[in-house]
Write a protein that holds these residues in place. Structure first.
Motif, PDB file in Angstrom:
ATOM      1  N   ARG A  91       1.982  -4.588  -5.961  1.00 30.13           N
ATOM      2  CA  ARG A  91       2.236  -3.579  -4.919  1.00 30.13           C
ATOM      3  C   ARG A  91       2.957  -4.201  -3.736  1.00 30.13           C
ATOM      4  O   ARG A  91       3.836  -3.589  -3.137  1.00 30.13           O
ATOM      5  CB  ARG A  91       0.925  -2.930  -4.475  1.00 30.13           C
ATOM      6  CG  ARG A  91       0.257  -2.100  -5.552  1.00 30.13           C
ATOM      7  CD  ARG A  91      -0.844  -1.207  -5.028  1.00 30.13           C
ATOM      8  NE  ARG A  91      -1.798  -1.834  -4.145  1.00 30.13           N
ATOM      9  CZ  ARG A  91      -2.945  -2.418  -4.527  1.00 30.13           C
ATOM     10  NH1 ARG A  91      -3.261  -2.476  -5.813  1.00 30.13           N
ATOM     11  NH2 ARG A  91      -3.761  -2.936  -3.632  1.00 30.13           N
ATOM     12  N   LYS A  92       2.599  -5.436  -3.390  1.00 28.33           N
ATOM     13  CA  LYS A  92       3.266  -6.129  -2.274  1.00 28.33           C
ATOM     14  C   LYS A  92       4.739  -6.370  -2.585  1.00 28.33           C
ATOM     15  O   LYS A  92       5.578  -6.279  -1.697  1.00 28.33           O
ATOM     16  CB  LYS A  92       2.562  -7.455  -1.970  1.00 28.33           C
ATOM     17  CG  LYS A  92       1.234  -7.273  -1.284  1.00 28.33           C
ATOM     18  CD  LYS A  92       1.283  -7.935   0.052  1.00 28.33           C
ATOM     19  CE  LYS A  92      -0.059  -7.900   0.729  1.00 28.33           C
ATOM     20  NZ  LYS A  92       0.111  -7.701   2.162  1.00 28.33           N
ATOM     21  N   TYR A 101       6.717   7.233   0.741  1.00 25.39           N
ATOM     22  CA  TYR A 101       5.757   6.167   0.513  1.00 25.39           C
ATOM     23  C   TYR A 101       4.461   6.462   1.261  1.00 25.39           C
ATOM     24  O   TYR A 101       4.487   7.068   2.329  1.00 25.39           O
ATOM     25  CB  TYR A 101       6.291   4.816   1.013  1.00 25.39           C
ATOM     26  CG  TYR A 101       7.601   4.406   0.401  1.00 25.39           C
ATOM     27  CD1 TYR A 101       7.660   4.000  -0.924  1.00 25.39           C
ATOM     28  CD2 TYR A 101       8.772   4.411   1.136  1.00 25.39           C
ATOM     29  CE1 TYR A 101       8.864   3.612  -1.498  1.00 25.39           C
ATOM     30  CE2 TYR A 101       9.979   4.030   0.569  1.00 25.39           C
ATOM     31  CZ  TYR A 101      10.012   3.623  -0.742  1.00 25.39           C
ATOM     32  OH  TYR A 101      11.194   3.242  -1.312  1.00 25.39           O
ATOM     33  N   SER A 147       4.130   5.737  -4.210  1.00 23.07           N
ATOM     34  CA  SER A 147       5.574   5.761  -4.050  1.00 23.07           C
ATOM     35  C   SER A 147       6.118   6.956  -4.816  1.00 23.07           C
ATOM     36  O   SER A 147       5.861   7.089  -6.019  1.00 23.07           O
ATOM     37  CB  SER A 147       6.176   4.455  -4.582  1.00 23.07           C
ATOM     38  OG  SER A 147       7.578   4.483  -4.523  1.00 23.07           O
ATOM     39  N   LEU A 182       6.323  -3.082  -2.022  1.00 22.39           N
ATOM     40  CA  LEU A 182       6.275  -2.816  -0.581  1.00 22.39           C
ATOM     41  C   LEU A 182       7.361  -3.587   0.156  1.00 22.39           C
ATOM     42  O   LEU A 182       8.054  -3.041   1.015  1.00 22.39           O
ATOM     43  CB  LEU A 182       4.897  -3.179  -0.027  1.00 22.39           C
ATOM     44  CG  LEU A 182       4.722  -3.094   1.488  1.00 22.39           C
ATOM     45  CD1 LEU A 182       4.965  -1.683   2.000  1.00 22.39           C
ATOM     46  CD2 LEU A 182       3.330  -3.591   1.884  1.00 22.39           C
ATOM     47  N   LEU A 184      -2.201  -0.835  -9.809  1.00 19.84           N
ATOM     48  CA  LEU A 184      -1.469  -2.099  -9.951  1.00 19.84           C
ATOM     49  C   LEU A 184      -2.175  -3.215  -9.182  1.00 19.84           C
ATOM     50  O   LEU A 184      -2.816  -2.966  -8.165  1.00 19.84           O
ATOM     51  CB  LEU A 184      -0.057  -1.963  -9.380  1.00 19.84           C
ATOM     52  CG  LEU A 184       0.939  -1.115 -10.145  1.00 19.84           C
ATOM     53  CD1 LEU A 184       2.202  -0.909  -9.314  1.00 19.84           C
ATOM     54  CD2 LEU A 184       1.281  -1.779 -11.464  1.00 19.84           C
ATOM     55  N   LEU A 219      -0.145   4.043  -6.940  1.00 25.28           N
ATOM     56  CA  LEU A 219       0.094   2.644  -7.321  1.00 25.28           C
ATOM     57  C   LEU A 219      -1.165   1.795  -7.210  1.00 25.28           C
ATOM     58  O   LEU A 219      -1.113   0.591  -7.467  1.00 25.28           O
ATOM     59  CB  LEU A 219       1.191   2.038  -6.442  1.00 25.28           C
ATOM     60  CG  LEU A 219       2.554   2.705  -6.492  1.00 25.28           C
ATOM     61  CD1 LEU A 219       3.531   1.988  -5.563  1.00 25.28           C
ATOM     62  CD2 LEU A 219       3.090   2.750  -7.909  1.00 25.28           C
ATOM     63  N   THR A 220      -2.286   2.403  -6.850  1.00 26.73           N
ATOM     64  CA  THR A 220      -3.488   1.612  -6.609  1.00 26.73           C
ATOM     65  C   THR A 220      -4.034   0.936  -7.860  1.00 26.73           C
ATOM     66  O   THR A 220      -4.833   0.013  -7.753  1.00 26.73           O
ATOM     67  CB  THR A 220      -4.594   2.465  -5.947  1.00 26.73           C
ATOM     68  OG1 THR A 220      -4.906   3.581  -6.788  1.00 26.73           O
ATOM     69  CG2 THR A 220      -4.159   2.953  -4.578  1.00 26.73           C
ATOM     70  N   ASP A 229       0.018  -2.795   2.508  1.00 24.87           N
ATOM     71  CA  ASP A 229      -0.125  -2.371   1.113  1.00 24.87           C
ATOM     72  C   ASP A 229       0.664  -1.079   0.890  1.00 24.87           C
ATOM     73  O   ASP A 229       0.875  -0.304   1.823  1.00 24.87           O
ATOM     74  CB  ASP A 229      -1.603  -2.135   0.809  1.00 24.87           C
ATOM     75  CG  ASP A 229      -1.951  -2.100  -0.676  1.00 24.87           C
ATOM     76  OD1 ASP A 229      -1.027  -2.160  -1.515  1.00 24.87           O
ATOM     77  OD2 ASP A 229      -3.147  -2.000  -0.989  1.00 24.87           O
ATOM     78  N   LEU A 230       1.089  -0.878  -0.325  1.00 25.66           N
ATOM     79  CA  LEU A 230       1.780   0.344  -0.744  1.00 25.66           C
ATOM     80  C   LEU A 230       0.874   1.057  -1.740  1.00 25.66           C
ATOM     81  O   LEU A 230       0.652   0.574  -2.835  1.00 25.66           O
ATOM     82  CB  LEU A 230       3.127  -0.001  -1.387  1.00 25.66           C
ATOM     83  CG  LEU A 230       3.975   1.169  -1.859  1.00 25.66           C
ATOM     84  CD1 LEU A 230       4.371   2.060  -0.693  1.00 25.66           C
ATOM     85  CD2 LEU A 230       5.215   0.653  -2.571  1.00 25.66           C
ATOM     86  N   LEU A 231       0.333   2.204  -1.314  1.00 32.59           N
ATOM     87  CA  LEU A 231      -0.647   2.923  -2.126  1.00 32.59           C
ATOM     88  C   LEU A 231      -0.012   3.918  -3.077  1.00 32.59           C
ATOM     89  O   LEU A 231      -0.554   4.203  -4.147  1.00 32.59           O
ATOM     90  CB  LEU A 231      -1.643   3.636  -1.215  1.00 32.59           C
ATOM     91  CG  LEU A 231      -2.345   2.730  -0.198  1.00 32.59           C
ATOM     92  CD1 LEU A 231      -3.243   3.549   0.707  1.00 32.59           C
ATOM     93  CD2 LEU A 231      -3.114   1.622  -0.890  1.00 32.59           C
TER      94      LEU A 231
END
Length: 92
Positions: free
Chosen positions: A63-64, A9, A50, A67, A58, A55-56, A46-48
């Motif tokens: 994303r949360k 991640y 995976s 995450l 989305l 995922l940016t 934030d999850l950029l």
């Protein structure tokens, strides 16, 4: 090309050291850089990416959601999920 690891991640967040009341303390963070007995915490906002997938594109809420599941599945002490806030004043 690199093969993704089991948990691969790219997170956006902040490293903190918490005071006795559980609030981030910048002075303690500075001290922790030379005192390994002070535990660090990472607050993931934030999850950029995976598993190599960007995922940016989305929406942040989507994303949360991913995450939150990732942080739960990783089960790492000191890794914390920061939920979505729509009211910035509530953080004060």
């Amino acid at each position: 090309s690199e093969v993704p690891h089991e948990h691969d991640y790219v997170l956006d967040g902040e490293i903190c050291v918490l005071d006795k009341t559980g609030r981030p303390d910048f002075g303690l963070l500075c001290k922790a850089l030379s005192d390994v007995s002070l535990p660090f915490s990472f607050f993931a906002f934030d999850l950029l990416a995976s598993f190599g997938q960007d995922l940016t594109w989305l929406p942040l809420r989507a994303r949360k959601d991913v995450l939150s599941q990732a942080v739960e599945s990783l089960n790492i002490e000191g890794l914390n999920f920061v939920d979505h806030f729509s009211d910035g004043e509530a953080l004060a």
